[in-house]
Write a protein that holds these residues in place. Structure first.
Motif, mmCIF file in Angstrom:
data_model
loop_
_atom_site.group_PDB
_atom_site.id
_atom_site.type_symbol
_atom_site.label_atom_id
_atom_site.label_comp_id
_atom_site.label_asym_id
_atom_site.label_seq_id
_atom_site.Cartn_x
_atom_site.Cartn_y
_atom_site.Cartn_z
ATOM 1 N N ALA A 85 0.823 -1.206 0.000
ATOM 2 C CA ALA A 85 0.000 0.000 0.000
ATOM 3 C C ALA A 85 0.861 1.261 0.000
ATOM 4 C CB ALA A 85 -0.937 -0.006 1.204
ATOM 5 N N ILE A 86 1.905 1.257 0.821
ATOM 6 C CA ILE A 86 2.767 2.441 0.900
ATOM 7 C C ILE A 86 3.611 2.587 -0.349
ATOM 8 C CG2 ILE A 86 4.692 3.484 2.172
ATOM 9 C CD1 ILE A 86 3.437 2.492 4.713
ATOM 10 N N GLU A 87 4.079 1.476 -0.902
ATOM 11 C CA GLU A 87 4.814 1.537 -2.163
ATOM 12 C C GLU A 87 3.945 2.116 -3.279
ATOM 13 O OE1 GLU A 87 6.005 -2.472 -2.657
ATOM 14 O OE2 GLU A 87 7.705 -2.334 -1.267
ATOM 15 N N SER A 88 2.678 1.726 -3.318
ATOM 16 C CA SER A 88 1.764 2.261 -4.326
ATOM 17 C C SER A 88 1.546 3.754 -4.128
ATOM 18 C CB SER A 88 0.422 1.524 -4.266
ATOM 19 O OG SER A 88 0.568 0.164 -4.588
ATOM 20 N N ALA A 89 1.385 4.152 -2.875
ATOM 21 C CA ALA A 89 1.205 5.573 -2.573
ATOM 22 C C ALA A 89 2.444 6.369 -2.954
ATOM 23 C CB ALA A 89 0.891 5.761 -1.094
ATOM 24 N N TYR A 90 3.612 5.787 -2.683
ATOM 25 C CA TYR A 90 4.858 6.485 -3.032
ATOM 26 C C TYR A 90 4.969 6.662 -4.543
ATOM 27 C CZ TYR A 90 9.753 7.391 -3.976
ATOM 28 O OH TYR A 90 10.911 7.931 -4.459
ATOM 29 N N TYR A 100 6.554 9.083 2.243
ATOM 30 C CA TYR A 100 6.400 7.656 1.926
ATOM 31 C C TYR A 100 7.751 6.992 1.692
ATOM 32 C CZ TYR A 100 1.345 8.197 1.524
ATOM 33 O OH TYR A 100 0.012 8.416 1.799
ATOM 34 N N ARG A 101 8.655 7.676 1.012
ATOM 35 C CA ARG A 101 9.978 7.097 0.763
ATOM 36 C C ARG A 101 10.725 6.877 2.071
ATOM 37 N NH1 ARG A 101 11.681 10.488 -2.827
ATOM 38 N NH2 ARG A 101 12.817 11.889 -1.458
ATOM 39 N N SER A 102 10.615 7.841 2.983
ATOM 40 C CA SER A 102 11.302 7.717 4.268
ATOM 41 C C SER A 102 10.746 6.561 5.078
ATOM 42 C CB SER A 102 11.186 9.026 5.049
ATOM 43 O OG SER A 102 11.798 10.103 4.349
ATOM 44 N N LEU A 103 9.447 6.344 5.038
ATOM 45 C CA LEU A 103 8.848 5.210 5.736
ATOM 46 C C LEU A 103 9.366 3.892 5.167
ATOM 47 C CD1 LEU A 103 5.097 6.313 6.043
ATOM 48 C CD2 LEU A 103 6.944 6.642 7.694
ATOM 49 N N LEU A 104 9.384 3.801 3.845
ATOM 50 C CA LEU A 104 9.803 2.555 3.198
ATOM 51 C C LEU A 104 11.259 2.213 3.501
ATOM 52 C CD1 LEU A 104 8.063 3.077 -0.257
ATOM 53 C CD2 LEU A 104 7.520 1.276 1.400
ATOM 54 N N GLU A 105 12.071 3.223 3.744
ATOM 55 C CA GLU A 105 13.490 2.995 3.988
ATOM 56 C C GLU A 105 13.789 2.655 5.452
ATOM 57 O OE1 GLU A 105 15.183 6.614 2.567
ATOM 58 O OE2 GLU A 105 15.198 5.970 0.468
ATOM 59 N N ASP A 106 12.792 2.694 6.318
ATOM 60 C CA ASP A 106 12.996 2.447 7.747
ATOM 61 C C ASP A 106 12.297 1.145 8.136
ATOM 62 O OD1 ASP A 106 12.862 2.483 10.584
ATOM 63 O OD2 ASP A 106 13.138 4.662 10.569
ATOM 64 N N ALA A 107 13.065 0.079 8.327
ATOM 65 C CA ALA A 107 12.506 -1.245 8.605
ATOM 66 C C ALA A 107 11.712 -1.258 9.910
ATOM 67 C CB ALA A 107 13.627 -2.289 8.657
ATOM 68 N N ASP A 108 12.165 -0.536 10.920
ATOM 69 C CA ASP A 108 11.459 -0.523 12.201
ATOM 70 C C ASP A 108 10.092 0.135 12.077
ATOM 71 O OD1 ASP A 108 13.535 -1.812 13.480
ATOM 72 O OD2 ASP A 108 14.509 0.055 14.115
ATOM 73 N N VAL A 109 10.033 1.228 11.357
ATOM 74 C CA VAL A 109 8.757 1.909 11.161
ATOM 75 C C VAL A 109 7.801 1.027 10.365
ATOM 76 C CG1 VAL A 109 7.616 3.896 10.110
ATOM 77 C CG2 VAL A 109 9.775 4.205 11.329
ATOM 78 N N MET A 110 8.317 0.381 9.315
ATOM 79 C CA MET A 110 7.464 -0.479 8.506
ATOM 80 C C MET A 110 6.945 -1.658 9.319
ATOM 81 S SD MET A 110 6.992 0.955 5.648
ATOM 82 C CE MET A 110 6.171 -0.433 4.856
ATOM 83 N N ASP A 111 7.775 -2.197 10.215
ATOM 84 C CA ASP A 111 7.320 -3.292 11.075
ATOM 85 C C ASP A 111 6.192 -2.805 11.994
ATOM 86 O OD1 ASP A 111 7.691 -6.032 12.337
ATOM 87 O OD2 ASP A 111 8.062 -4.731 14.065
ATOM 88 N N PHE A 112 6.342 -1.604 12.516
ATOM 89 C CA PHE A 112 5.276 -1.050 13.360
ATOM 90 C C PHE A 112 3.988 -0.877 12.568
ATOM 91 C CE2 PHE A 112 2.905 2.829 14.332
ATOM 92 C CZ PHE A 112 2.376 2.486 15.571
ATOM 93 N N LEU A 113 4.088 -0.332 11.369
ATOM 94 C CA LEU A 113 2.884 -0.093 10.585
ATOM 95 C C LEU A 113 2.192 -1.396 10.205
ATOM 96 C CD1 LEU A 113 4.113 2.793 8.242
ATOM 97 C CD2 LEU A 113 2.653 2.992 10.273
ATOM 98 N N GLN A 114 2.966 -2.448 10.010
ATOM 99 C CA GLN A 114 2.369 -3.733 9.641
ATOM 100 C C GLN A 114 1.848 -4.505 10.866
ATOM 101 O OE1 GLN A 114 1.984 -5.401 6.334
ATOM 102 N NE2 GLN A 114 0.543 -6.278 7.815
#
Length: 286
Positions: free
Chosen positions: A243-248, A264-278
């Protein structure tokens, strides 16, 4: 500045000649200065708008008195406000209202810019008041923050130039610190940029008060992202990353450094943030 944009379609020197050829008043002054104005327009293009080695024209050299020099400065600046039907009215309106931009090329805020910024201010460089290469579509905020600033202590440009600088690449990112539901963010210019470009990006963003504006925007943008993520997880049709990749991809099409693209790019580059969002808890309340 966060995007390189095409130069105006019209040739600046051709437009200058049309403007001066149409003016009836001050023919003597224009007759004296026209050739030098055209040469300065070419120099501006050759130097990519950099003021180093390009001081303002001394208007006293083209008139008979100091009073006349001051008056003709006002005359040159006044060319920027032509009556409808006179040059360069249509050319300026095209840059303001038909620029086809989806984000401000000076800061990256979404929305079509409706004003024009003089990269070299017309109060200092009245000879460039209608130089199309010196006029860049910008949002009201950028124009208001920048005002008459234009150079650094070394005498070179303090701001990026949307017609000349190669900046259609990521320039900066944000870092989120936990708690990720209500994160504190920091900002950093990417260290893989050439050193000179890093310095110019820093100077540019400082000059338009970028960081304070972006922080305010992020707060509302991130809460919307949390809502989107929550809906995505509930639906279970695609992953949060997808979803975030599509938005980016959608936002990057408006400008690689437009504000949402940066988020969106900054979120995708941060594994910890992406784990939290998922997988994390998306609400403070059970």
């Amino acid at each position: 500045m966060v995007a390189k944009i095409p130069k105006p379609e019209e040739n600046s020197i051709d437009v200058l000649n049309l403007v001066l050829g149409e003016r009836v008043k001050y023919k003597k002054f224009y007759g004296r200065i026209t050739q030098d104005l055209a040469a300065r327009y070419q120099l501006y293009d050759d130097q990519k708008g950099c003021p180093s080695g390009m001081p303002p024209l001394v208007l006293r050299n083209y008139v008979d008195t100091d009073v006349d020099a001051l008056a003709r400065k006002k005359t040159l600046i006044g060319l920027y406000d032509p009556d409808e039907g006179k040059y360069p009215y249509n050319e300026l309106e095209k840059l303001r209202k038909k620029n086809k931009l989806l984000a401000c090329p000076v800061c990256g805020e979404l929305g079509r810019p409706r004003t024009l910024d003089h990269c070299l201010p017309k109060t200092t460089y009245p000879e460039f008041a209608i130089n199309l290469l010196n006029l860049v579509p910008a949002c009201d905020w950028c124009q208001g923050e920048k005002l008459a600033d234009y150079k650094n202590a070394a005498g070179t440009r303090a701001f990026l130039h949307p017609y000349y600088d190669e900046v259609n690449r990521p320039l900066y990112s944000i870092k989120l610190q936990p708690p990720y539901l209500t994160p504190v963010i920091s900002f950093e210019i990417l260290d893989d940029l050439p050193v000179e470009l890093q310095a110019l990006v820093t100077s540019h963003l400082d000059g338009i008060n970028f960081w304070e504006r972006f922080k305010d925007y992020f707060e509302s943008s991130y809460q919307n992202i949390i809502s989107i993520v929550s809906d995505t997880r509930t639906a279970g049709m695609i992953t949060v990353a997808t979803a975030i990749e599509s938005a980016y991809s959608l936002q990057a099409g408006k400008g690689i450094n437009s504000w949402d693209a940066v988020v969106y790019r900054s979120l995708l580059e941060d594994a910890d943030v992406m784990d939290f969002l998922q997988n994390g808890v998306l609400s403070e309340f059970p």
